[in-house]
Design a protein around this motif. Structure first.
Motif, PDB file in Angstrom:
ATOM      1  N   ALA A  46       0.791  -1.182  -0.092  1.00  0.00           N
ATOM      2  CA  ALA A  46       0.046   0.074  -0.128  1.00  0.00           C
ATOM      3  C   ALA A  46       0.920   1.229  -0.222  1.00  0.00           C
ATOM      4  O   ALA A  46       1.789   1.187   0.738  1.00  0.00           O
ATOM      5  CB  ALA A  46      -0.899  -0.060   1.352  1.00  0.00           C
ATOM      6  N   ARG A  47       0.413   2.261  -0.533  1.00  0.00           N
ATOM      7  CA  ARG A  47       1.006   3.577  -0.747  1.00  0.00           C
ATOM      8  C   ARG A  47       2.523   3.414  -0.714  1.00  0.00           C
ATOM      9  O   ARG A  47       3.277   4.233  -0.029  1.00  0.00           O
ATOM     10  CB  ARG A  47       0.201   4.351   0.588  1.00  0.00           C
ATOM     11  CG  ARG A  47      -1.025   4.709   0.449  1.00  0.00           C
ATOM     12  CD  ARG A  47      -1.490   5.577   1.283  1.00  0.00           C
ATOM     13  NE  ARG A  47      -0.758   6.957   1.019  1.00  0.00           N
ATOM     14  CZ  ARG A  47      -0.942   7.879   0.311  1.00  0.00           C
ATOM     15  NH1 ARG A  47      -2.035   7.694  -0.893  1.00  0.00           N
ATOM     16  NH2 ARG A  47      -0.224   8.929   0.114  1.00  0.00           N
ATOM     17  N   MET A  48       3.071   2.886  -1.812  1.00  0.00           N
ATOM     18  CA  MET A  48       4.539   2.728  -2.056  1.00  0.00           C
ATOM     19  C   MET A  48       5.068   3.799  -3.136  1.00  0.00           C
ATOM     20  O   MET A  48       4.410   4.197  -4.002  1.00  0.00           O
ATOM     21  CB  MET A  48       4.733   1.430  -2.799  1.00  0.00           C
ATOM     22  CG  MET A  48       4.383   0.218  -1.945  1.00  0.00           C
ATOM     23  SD  MET A  48       4.580   0.380  -0.004  1.00  0.00           S
ATOM     24  CE  MET A  48       6.379   0.632  -0.401  1.00  0.00           C
ATOM     25  N   SER A  49       6.262   4.508  -2.780  1.00  0.00           N
ATOM     26  CA  SER A  49       7.037   5.428  -3.220  1.00  0.00           C
ATOM     27  C   SER A  49       8.432   5.313  -3.479  1.00  0.00           C
ATOM     28  O   SER A  49       9.110   4.509  -2.515  1.00  0.00           O
ATOM     29  CB  SER A  49       6.611   6.936  -2.915  1.00  0.00           C
ATOM     30  OG  SER A  49       7.258   7.709  -3.625  1.00  0.00           O
ATOM     31  N   SER A  50       9.014   5.405  -4.572  1.00  0.00           N
ATOM     32  CA  SER A  50      10.498   5.178  -4.557  1.00  0.00           C
ATOM     33  C   SER A  50      11.335   6.459  -5.178  1.00  0.00           C
ATOM     34  O   SER A  50      10.674   7.269  -6.041  1.00  0.00           O
ATOM     35  CB  SER A  50      10.716   4.102  -5.506  1.00  0.00           C
ATOM     36  OG  SER A  50      10.081   2.772  -5.268  1.00  0.00           O
ATOM     37  N   GLY A  85       8.901   8.815  -7.245  1.00  0.00           N
ATOM     38  CA  GLY A  85       8.107   9.844  -6.517  1.00  0.00           C
ATOM     39  C   GLY A  85       6.560   9.568  -6.388  1.00  0.00           C
ATOM     40  O   GLY A  85       5.831  10.263  -5.627  1.00  0.00           O
ATOM     41  N   SER A  86       6.153   9.019  -7.299  1.00  0.00           N
ATOM     42  CA  SER A  86       4.597   8.674  -7.642  1.00  0.00           C
ATOM     43  C   SER A  86       4.345   7.752  -6.584  1.00  0.00           C
ATOM     44  O   SER A  86       5.170   6.812  -6.083  1.00  0.00           O
ATOM     45  CB  SER A  86       4.378   8.088  -8.855  1.00  0.00           C
ATOM     46  OG  SER A  86       5.094   6.937  -9.323  1.00  0.00           O
ATOM     47  N   VAL A  87       2.704   7.775  -6.078  1.00  0.00           N
ATOM     48  CA  VAL A  87       2.310   6.833  -5.021  1.00  0.00           C
ATOM     49  C   VAL A  87       1.303   5.945  -5.714  1.00  0.00           C
ATOM     50  O   VAL A  87       0.296   6.510  -6.170  1.00  0.00           O
ATOM     51  CB  VAL A  87       1.755   7.875  -3.913  1.00  0.00           C
ATOM     52  CG1 VAL A  87       1.477   6.801  -2.634  1.00  0.00           C
ATOM     53  CG2 VAL A  87       3.123   8.722  -3.469  1.00  0.00           C
ATOM     54  N   TYR A  88       1.479   4.532  -5.261  1.00  0.00           N
ATOM     55  CA  TYR A  88       0.630   3.591  -5.774  1.00  0.00           C
ATOM     56  C   TYR A  88       0.506   2.588  -4.713  1.00  0.00           C
ATOM     57  O   TYR A  88       1.412   2.171  -4.019  1.00  0.00           O
ATOM     58  CB  TYR A  88       1.172   3.071  -7.247  1.00  0.00           C
ATOM     59  CG  TYR A  88       0.943   3.957  -8.438  1.00  0.00           C
ATOM     60  CD1 TYR A  88      -0.450   4.139  -8.809  1.00  0.00           C
ATOM     61  CD2 TYR A  88       1.939   4.548  -8.800  1.00  0.00           C
ATOM     62  CE1 TYR A  88      -0.797   5.156  -9.996  1.00  0.00           C
ATOM     63  CE2 TYR A  88       1.590   5.535 -10.010  1.00  0.00           C
ATOM     64  CZ  TYR A  88       0.448   5.790 -10.348  1.00  0.00           C
ATOM     65  OH  TYR A  88       0.384   6.489 -11.380  1.00  0.00           O
ATOM     66  N   ASP A  89      -0.611   1.875  -4.629  1.00  0.00           N
ATOM     67  CA  ASP A  89      -0.666   0.462  -4.428  1.00  0.00           C
ATOM     68  C   ASP A  89      -0.470  -0.514  -5.284  1.00  0.00           C
ATOM     69  O   ASP A  89      -1.018  -0.415  -6.511  1.00  0.00           O
ATOM     70  CB  ASP A  89      -2.110   0.244  -3.740  1.00  0.00           C
ATOM     71  CG  ASP A  89      -2.782   1.211  -2.640  1.00  0.00           C
ATOM     72  OD1 ASP A  89      -1.860   2.056  -1.906  1.00  0.00           O
ATOM     73  OD2 ASP A  89      -3.964   1.438  -2.363  1.00  0.00           O
ATOM     74  N   TYR A  90       0.330  -1.499  -4.889  1.00  0.00           N
ATOM     75  CA  TYR A  90       0.781  -2.572  -5.875  1.00  0.00           C
ATOM     76  C   TYR A  90      -0.206  -3.654  -5.448  1.00  0.00           C
ATOM     77  O   TYR A  90      -0.277  -4.078  -4.291  1.00  0.00           O
ATOM     78  CB  TYR A  90       2.108  -2.827  -5.656  1.00  0.00           C
ATOM     79  CG  TYR A  90       2.989  -1.682  -6.028  1.00  0.00           C
ATOM     80  CD1 TYR A  90       3.926  -1.914  -7.177  1.00  0.00           C
ATOM     81  CD2 TYR A  90       3.228  -0.470  -5.573  1.00  0.00           C
ATOM     82  CE1 TYR A  90       4.774  -0.987  -7.726  1.00  0.00           C
ATOM     83  CE2 TYR A  90       3.960   0.428  -6.091  1.00  0.00           C
ATOM     84  CZ  TYR A  90       4.671   0.234  -7.038  1.00  0.00           C
ATOM     85  OH  TYR A  90       5.545   1.320  -7.502  1.00  0.00           O
ATOM     86  N   ARG A  91      -1.077  -4.547  -6.318  1.00  0.00           N
ATOM     87  CA  ARG A  91      -1.626  -5.635  -6.184  1.00  0.00           C
ATOM     88  C   ARG A  91      -1.558  -6.812  -7.145  1.00  0.00           C
ATOM     89  O   ARG A  91      -1.038  -6.656  -8.441  1.00  0.00           O
ATOM     90  CB  ARG A  91      -3.306  -5.293  -6.214  1.00  0.00           C
ATOM     91  CG  ARG A  91      -3.428  -3.914  -5.391  1.00  0.00           C
ATOM     92  CD  ARG A  91      -3.736  -4.379  -4.066  1.00  0.00           C
ATOM     93  NE  ARG A  91      -4.268  -3.393  -3.090  1.00  0.00           N
ATOM     94  CZ  ARG A  91      -3.661  -2.908  -1.869  1.00  0.00           C
ATOM     95  NH1 ARG A  91      -2.591  -3.415  -1.709  1.00  0.00           N
ATOM     96  NH2 ARG A  91      -4.307  -1.866  -1.370  1.00  0.00           N
ATOM     97  N   CYS A  92      -1.795  -7.841  -6.902  1.00  0.00           N
ATOM     98  CA  CYS A  92      -1.718  -9.154  -7.476  1.00  0.00           C
ATOM     99  C   CYS A  92      -2.595 -10.054  -6.778  1.00  0.00           C
ATOM    100  O   CYS A  92      -2.562 -10.418  -5.927  1.00  0.00           O
ATOM    101  CB  CYS A  92      -0.510  -9.928  -7.532  1.00  0.00           C
ATOM    102  SG  CYS A  92      -0.365 -11.462  -8.507  1.00  0.00           S
TER     103      CYS A  92
END
Length: 283
Positions: A46-50, A85-92
């Protein structure tokens, strides 16, 4: 003239491309991590950014990203660039298999080309070009390394038309100060001063600092701090070094001063940042 002496009515012509001359030696692709990843429903973050861009080549299965623009399905036949810098939830939901590359591209330690957007970008991609290269990499073939580098650059170039129009003009501005960015990147440490940067470049500090600030909107000290934060983020996410080891590697007096510095600029302590954004690793 190239090709020897020609008669006055010769049709020979030589065209020099100024943009290539100015930028080809300045643009730098930095690959931080890469790999062939297979995952299942545990690929769920959830809410990952790099602090780097993620390039995903989807090979099998499916996944999705969820962000401010809604759901983005990750499917075979496409490649996806997730900007730094973008923020996303990653799902599979079931399974996913992809080749990933974590990278930055820009001029030395200046702004990344993809800092101009915070939205995931997608393009079609034929995995038939990629899989033979991965076989070559397994065998350690130098030709496969060169072909993969060429493929990565070509794929990244395919995304550039999707960026805002001002991205190119920003690159031109940064290119005028490439020596400053490179000097700060190569000497990135907590005790680096603007005066030391100016001495390394053989320039007076005051005019250098004023021109840099006018063109970039940042002071030299701001840029030094930004480079320190970026380097610290890289070490936190891509290595297993302890907080103390990272602090000393960056020339901080101790890990407590480093932690205060880092939290003041990111809102997280180094440990919190690593725990939140390393994803265990989602790759």
């Amino acid at each position: 003239m190239d090709g020897g002496t020609q008669s006055m009515d010769s049709a020979m012509r030589n065209e020099i491309f100024d943009a290539y001359r100015r930028l080809s030696g300045l643009l730098h692709l930095e690959v931080l991590e890469h790999g062939l990843f297979s995952g299942d429903r545990n690929w769920n973050f959830a809410r990952m950014s790099s602090p780097f861009n993620r390039l995903y080549f989807l090979l099998e299965g499916a996944g999705c990203l969820e962000g401010i623009e809604g759901r983005i399905d990750l499917r075979p036949g496409s490649m996806y660039l997730i900007p730094m810098g973008s923020v996303y939830d990653y799902r599979c939901d079931e399974s996913i298999r992809k080749f990933y590359v974590h990278f930055r591209i820009g001029i030395a330690d200046g702004p990344d080309l993809f800092e101009a957007t915070d939205r995931c970008l997608a393009r079609p991609f034929d995995a038939g070009f990629l899989l033979p290269l991965l076989d070559g990499l397994r065998d350690g073939r130098p030709a496969a390394v060169l072909r993969l580098d060429s493929l990565l650059l070509a794929c990244i170039a395919d995304f550039l038309p999707l960026l805002p129009e001002n991205a190119a003009s920003a690159l031109e501005t940064v290119s005028r100060h490439h020596a400053v960015f490179r000097t700060i990147r190569d000497s990135c440490r907590a005790d680096l001063s603007p005066a030391e940067v100016a001495r390394a470049l053989g320039q007076p500090l005051r005019p250098l600092a004023e021109t840099f600030r006018k063109d970039t909107g940042r002071t030299l000290r701001d840029q030094i701090r930004a480079s320190l934060v970026r380097k610290a983020k890289d070490l936190l996410l891509t290595t297993d070094q302890s907080i103390r080891e990272i602090a000393y590697a960056l020339r901080f007096d101790d890990e407590f001063y480093f932690s205060r510095f880092f939290k003041r600029r990111t809102g997280f302590s180094p440990r919190q940042y690593r725990d939140r954004h390393r994803m265990g690793r989602p790759d």
